[in-house]
Write a protein that holds these residues in place. Structure first.
Motif, PDB file in Angstrom:
ATOM      1  N   ILE A 222      59.219  25.255   4.669  1.00 34.05           N
ATOM      2  CA  ILE A 222      58.747  26.049   5.807  1.00 34.05           C
ATOM      3  C   ILE A 222      57.281  26.488   5.640  1.00 34.05           C
ATOM      4  O   ILE A 222      56.482  26.289   6.558  1.00 34.05           O
ATOM      5  CB  ILE A 222      59.690  27.262   6.051  1.00 34.05           C
ATOM      6  CG1 ILE A 222      61.032  26.773   6.617  1.00 34.05           C
ATOM      7  CG2 ILE A 222      59.063  28.288   6.983  1.00 34.05           C
ATOM      8  CD1 ILE A 222      60.940  26.112   7.968  1.00 34.05           C
ATOM      9  N   PRO A 223      56.889  27.041   4.473  1.00 33.85           N
ATOM     10  CA  PRO A 223      55.460  27.373   4.355  1.00 33.85           C
ATOM     11  C   PRO A 223      54.553  26.140   4.383  1.00 33.85           C
ATOM     12  O   PRO A 223      53.410  26.225   4.857  1.00 33.85           O
ATOM     13  CB  PRO A 223      55.364  28.127   3.022  1.00 33.85           C
ATOM     14  CG  PRO A 223      56.686  27.976   2.356  1.00 33.85           C
ATOM     15  CD  PRO A 223      57.684  27.580   3.366  1.00 33.85           C
ATOM     16  N   VAL A 224      55.054  25.010   3.894  1.00 36.11           N
ATOM     17  CA  VAL A 224      54.257  23.768   3.982  1.00 36.11           C
ATOM     18  C   VAL A 224      54.090  23.389   5.452  1.00 36.11           C
ATOM     19  O   VAL A 224      53.000  23.027   5.912  1.00 36.11           O
ATOM     20  CB  VAL A 224      54.947  22.636   3.187  1.00 36.11           C
ATOM     21  CG1 VAL A 224      54.248  21.309   3.410  1.00 36.11           C
ATOM     22  CG2 VAL A 224      55.013  22.991   1.704  1.00 36.11           C
ATOM     23  N   LYS A 225      55.193  23.495   6.195  1.00 31.88           N
ATOM     24  CA  LYS A 225      55.151  23.215   7.633  1.00 31.88           C
ATOM     25  C   LYS A 225      54.164  24.154   8.332  1.00 31.88           C
ATOM     26  O   LYS A 225      53.360  23.735   9.170  1.00 31.88           O
ATOM     27  CB  LYS A 225      56.571  23.373   8.190  1.00 31.88           C
ATOM     28  CG  LYS A 225      56.744  23.141   9.663  1.00 31.88           C
ATOM     29  CD  LYS A 225      56.536  24.361  10.548  1.00 31.88           C
ATOM     30  CE  LYS A 225      57.529  25.495  10.287  1.00 31.88           C
ATOM     31  NZ  LYS A 225      57.294  26.632  11.234  1.00 31.88           N
TER      32      LYS A 225
ATOM     33  N   TRP B 230      49.295  33.237  12.634  1.00 27.75           N
ATOM     34  CA  TRP B 230      50.260  32.272  12.106  1.00 27.75           C
ATOM     35  C   TRP B 230      50.404  32.354  10.590  1.00 27.75           C
ATOM     36  O   TRP B 230      51.474  32.125  10.038  1.00 27.75           O
ATOM     37  CB  TRP B 230      49.883  30.842  12.531  1.00 27.75           C
ATOM     38  CG  TRP B 230      51.066  29.932  12.538  1.00 27.75           C
ATOM     39  CD1 TRP B 230      51.506  29.160  11.506  1.00 27.75           C
ATOM     40  CD2 TRP B 230      51.998  29.745  13.616  1.00 27.75           C
ATOM     41  NE1 TRP B 230      52.646  28.492  11.876  1.00 27.75           N
ATOM     42  CE2 TRP B 230      52.969  28.830  13.176  1.00 27.75           C
ATOM     43  CE3 TRP B 230      52.098  30.244  14.927  1.00 27.75           C
ATOM     44  CZ2 TRP B 230      54.030  28.407  13.969  1.00 27.75           C
ATOM     45  CZ3 TRP B 230      53.145  29.826  15.721  1.00 27.75           C
ATOM     46  CH2 TRP B 230      54.105  28.919  15.246  1.00 27.75           C
ATOM     47  N   ARG B 231      49.299  32.717   9.901  1.00 27.46           N
ATOM     48  CA  ARG B 231      49.349  32.711   8.433  1.00 27.46           C
ATOM     49  C   ARG B 231      50.330  33.738   7.891  1.00 27.46           C
ATOM     50  O   ARG B 231      50.773  33.622   6.740  1.00 27.46           O
ATOM     51  CB  ARG B 231      47.951  32.912   7.845  1.00 27.46           C
ATOM     52  CG  ARG B 231      47.466  34.339   7.891  1.00 27.46           C
ATOM     53  CD  ARG B 231      46.059  34.495   7.343  1.00 27.46           C
ATOM     54  NE  ARG B 231      45.700  35.907   7.355  1.00 27.46           N
ATOM     55  CZ  ARG B 231      44.458  36.354   7.520  1.00 27.46           C
ATOM     56  NH1 ARG B 231      43.441  35.519   7.693  1.00 27.46           N
ATOM     57  NH2 ARG B 231      44.214  37.655   7.504  1.00 27.46           N
ATOM     58  N   GLN B 232      50.691  34.723   8.721  1.00 20.75           N
ATOM     59  CA  GLN B 232      51.663  35.735   8.265  1.00 20.75           C
ATOM     60  C   GLN B 232      52.980  35.075   7.876  1.00 20.75           C
ATOM     61  O   GLN B 232      53.688  35.543   6.982  1.00 20.75           O
ATOM     62  CB  GLN B 232      51.875  36.788   9.360  1.00 20.75           C
ATOM     63  CG  GLN B 232      52.799  37.931   8.937  1.00 20.75           C
ATOM     64  CD  GLN B 232      52.282  38.685   7.717  1.00 20.75           C
ATOM     65  OE1 GLN B 232      51.070  38.914   7.583  1.00 20.75           O
ATOM     66  NE2 GLN B 232      53.177  39.028   6.783  1.00 20.75           N
ATOM     67  N   ARG B 233      53.307  33.975   8.558  1.00 22.33           N
ATOM     68  CA  ARG B 233      54.561  33.274   8.230  1.00 22.33           C
ATOM     69  C   ARG B 233      54.551  32.768   6.784  1.00 22.33           C
ATOM     70  O   ARG B 233      55.577  32.773   6.108  1.00 22.33           O
ATOM     71  CB  ARG B 233      54.752  32.080   9.173  1.00 22.33           C
ATOM     72  CG  ARG B 233      54.958  32.498  10.627  1.00 22.33           C
ATOM     73  CD  ARG B 233      54.869  31.282  11.551  1.00 22.33           C
ATOM     74  NE  ARG B 233      55.071  31.659  12.944  1.00 22.33           N
ATOM     75  CZ  ARG B 233      56.109  31.277  13.694  1.00 22.33           C
ATOM     76  NH1 ARG B 233      57.013  30.474  13.185  1.00 22.33           N
ATOM     77  NH2 ARG B 233      56.224  31.671  14.945  1.00 22.33           N
ATOM     78  N   ILE B 234      53.387  32.298   6.346  1.00 22.82           N
ATOM     79  CA  ILE B 234      53.274  31.809   4.967  1.00 22.82           C
ATOM     80  C   ILE B 234      53.400  32.978   3.988  1.00 22.82           C
ATOM     81  O   ILE B 234      54.085  32.877   2.966  1.00 22.82           O
ATOM     82  CB  ILE B 234      51.933  31.050   4.779  1.00 22.82           C
ATOM     83  CG1 ILE B 234      51.859  29.888   5.781  1.00 22.82           C
ATOM     84  CG2 ILE B 234      51.791  30.561   3.344  1.00 22.82           C
ATOM     85  CD1 ILE B 234      50.552  29.108   5.733  1.00 22.82           C
TER      86      ILE B 234
ATOM     87  N   VAL C 228      64.255  17.260   6.965  1.00 24.22           N
ATOM     88  CA  VAL C 228      63.192  18.242   6.738  1.00 24.22           C
ATOM     89  C   VAL C 228      61.829  17.560   6.795  1.00 24.22           C
ATOM     90  O   VAL C 228      60.871  18.085   7.387  1.00 24.22           O
ATOM     91  CB  VAL C 228      63.414  18.976   5.401  1.00 24.22           C
ATOM     92  CG1 VAL C 228      62.209  19.835   5.041  1.00 24.22           C
ATOM     93  CG2 VAL C 228      64.683  19.831   5.463  1.00 24.22           C
ATOM     94  N   GLU C 229      61.744  16.378   6.216  1.00 26.26           N
ATOM     95  CA  GLU C 229      60.464  15.666   6.269  1.00 26.26           C
ATOM     96  C   GLU C 229      60.113  15.271   7.699  1.00 26.26           C
ATOM     97  O   GLU C 229      58.935  15.265   8.083  1.00 26.26           O
ATOM     98  CB  GLU C 229      60.495  14.441   5.346  1.00 26.26           C
ATOM     99  CG  GLU C 229      60.474  14.888   3.878  1.00 26.26           C
ATOM    100  CD  GLU C 229      60.504  13.736   2.879  1.00 26.26           C
ATOM    101  OE1 GLU C 229      60.617  12.571   3.306  1.00 26.26           O
ATOM    102  OE2 GLU C 229      60.434  14.025   1.667  1.00 26.26           O
ATOM    103  N   ALA C 230      61.119  14.947   8.479  1.00 27.12           N
ATOM    104  CA  ALA C 230      60.854  14.637   9.892  1.00 27.12           C
ATOM    105  C   ALA C 230      60.228  15.845  10.588  1.00 27.12           C
ATOM    106  O   ALA C 230      59.336  15.700  11.437  1.00 27.12           O
ATOM    107  CB  ALA C 230      62.149  14.226  10.593  1.00 27.12           C
ATOM    108  N   TYR C 231      60.683  17.035  10.211  1.00 27.79           N
ATOM    109  CA  TYR C 231      60.131  18.257  10.811  1.00 27.79           C
ATOM    110  C   TYR C 231      58.667  18.449  10.397  1.00 27.79           C
ATOM    111  O   TYR C 231      57.792  18.712  11.239  1.00 27.79           O
ATOM    112  CB  TYR C 231      60.998  19.446  10.394  1.00 27.79           C
ATOM    113  CG  TYR C 231      60.615  20.775  10.988  1.00 27.79           C
ATOM    114  CD1 TYR C 231      60.029  20.885  12.254  1.00 27.79           C
ATOM    115  CD2 TYR C 231      60.862  21.961  10.283  1.00 27.79           C
ATOM    116  CE1 TYR C 231      59.696  22.116  12.780  1.00 27.79           C
ATOM    117  CE2 TYR C 231      60.536  23.197  10.814  1.00 27.79           C
ATOM    118  CZ  TYR C 231      59.939  23.263  12.057  1.00 27.79           C
ATOM    119  OH  TYR C 231      59.604  24.494  12.580  1.00 27.79           O
ATOM    120  N   VAL C 232      58.381  18.306   9.108  1.00 31.00           N
ATOM    121  CA  VAL C 232      57.001  18.462   8.644  1.00 31.00           C
ATOM    122  C   VAL C 232      56.097  17.408   9.295  1.00 31.00           C
ATOM    123  O   VAL C 232      54.976  17.714   9.736  1.00 31.00           O
ATOM    124  CB  VAL C 232      56.939  18.381   7.103  1.00 31.00           C
ATOM    125  CG1 VAL C 232      55.485  18.444   6.622  1.00 31.00           C
ATOM    126  CG2 VAL C 232      57.758  19.498   6.467  1.00 31.00           C
TER     127      VAL C 232
END
Lengths: 247, 247
Positions: free
Chosen positions: B56-59, B76-80, B124-128
């Motif tokens: 998720i943080p990579v995404k 958006w960076r708050q998510r990371i 998961v890779e499809a999502y990224v």
């Protein structure tokens, strides 16, 4: 990390992966060729497997983009010719569509991928991305599942012809060509890999690439098995019998 | 193609997708919070879901790379920050690892992804890849499953606490933070999408992005359900109980 293997030891290690992880060991394969599926379950297989077939020439074109040697490209491009044919109505992809035709799917529906299982899409795309992103040696090694395909094709064709009145020698014509093509392709790729995987690191990467590809094929059958056989829970939006007529 | 929707009609259409395709409707979710799983099945879920959490943080970093507006990136960076925390031992990912700790997994094993289902990896890779390759509007829209997550989180935590003696308020701490974070994040993404999807084409692309993301989440549960519940056929190499101690 493995220790260095001679070329023939590497071949043995590759064949051992197939012996443990190739999708001929998946219960769905046994059911398919053993006549344990109903027509709609065979249809689900043909529909989802179409997407894999359709992306094979794209995958091979991706491998061509990684080859900067004309003599290599000349050999590899034959795979694209085999799948796409030399004229309209020819080639492996066309023969797969003759199978889906015979199973009552409108071509537009099959080609649209509208009813595809998302897991089919994700697994096939993982394969295309793998050959794009990894070193050429690994991309070539990932094709080595073809070492094991002549056996599965023979079992599948004989079993399906015997078990199902809705398939025929003609509708399974796709597999006729593949028997010789797969052997020729696998021989070449195996020699390439044995010659170029010259360090333990490269040999491990080659073994991992084949494991990855076995995972792709296994995942395809897992997804079909889960959605249409046991427990039989197609995800929202995936094909259910009749959906191909309403879209 | 849809006709143009007002922003509130678009919101209704997005919520309708969630009502039909969000993974709260998956049988595995009902079994998880309804106490119908054994400890090893809950462990399989926590192990596989870790890879989703970890990416998720990579995404989100991938989405940051698509934003050329500092004010957007600041939000958006708050998510990371939420997932990675502000120091060692802090953040959502750490709290997920506390859950897998409590279920008896060595951290190294979880983080190595050695026992991951291939289908988990592919989805998961499809999502990224989706957030990397698609327009920013679609990348943001694909996060909108968070609109529906407060309900599933409440059901999951209450049901799991009631049903399983091997989880506790403390081991489910991950979800405490997510309740408020997900609402805040979803509100922002929803407003962004309603404001920027200004044509029928863009609105359709936003609806499709959310559908895609629902497919990703559904596929994750399909894969876990198939491997560990029904029929219960883990693919070769995937985790089976005890494998985490032998690797």
């Amino acid at each position: 990390m493995i220790s260095w293997l001679s070329p023939s030891e590497l071949e043995t290690a590759l064949r051992d992966i197939g012996g443990r992880r190739y999708h001929s060991l998946h219960p769905f394969h046994g059911m398919l060729h053993g006549g344990k599926l109903n027509r709609d379950q065979v249809r689900a297989w043909a529909l989802n497997r179409y997407y894999y077939q359709a992306m094979i020439p794209v995958k091979d074109a991706m491998i061509l983009t990684r080859m900067n040697d004309a003599s290599l490209r000349r050999i590899w491009r034959q795979r694209i010719v085999d799948h796409d044919g030399t004229s309209e109505g020819d080639g492996g992809l066309e023969r797969w569509l003759q199978l889906t035709d015979s199973l009552g799917f409108p071509r537009d529906y099959v080609i649209s991928n509208a009813g595809l299982l998302p897991a089919t899409r994700f697994a096939v795309e993982a394969y295309v991305n793998f050959v794009r992103d990894r070193p050429l040696l690994e991309a070539i090694a990932s094709s080595l599942t073809e070492l094991f395909s002549p056996n599965i094709i023979s079992e599948r064709v004989a079993g399906m012809l015997k078990s199902y009145d809705f398939v025929s020698r003609e509708t399974l014509a796709y597999f006729d060509g593949r028997l010789s093509q797969a052997s020729r392709d696998a021989d070449f790729a195996l020699e390439y890999v044995k010659h170029n995987a010259t360090t333990p690191q490269l040999q491990q990467s080659v073994l991992d690439a084949l494991t990855f590809k076995c995972d792709v094929l296994w995942s395809l059958l897992d997804a079909i098995h889960h959605a249409y056989v046991s427990p039989g829970l197609p995800p929202p939006g995936a094909w259910i019998p009749g959906a191909e007529l309403r879209s």
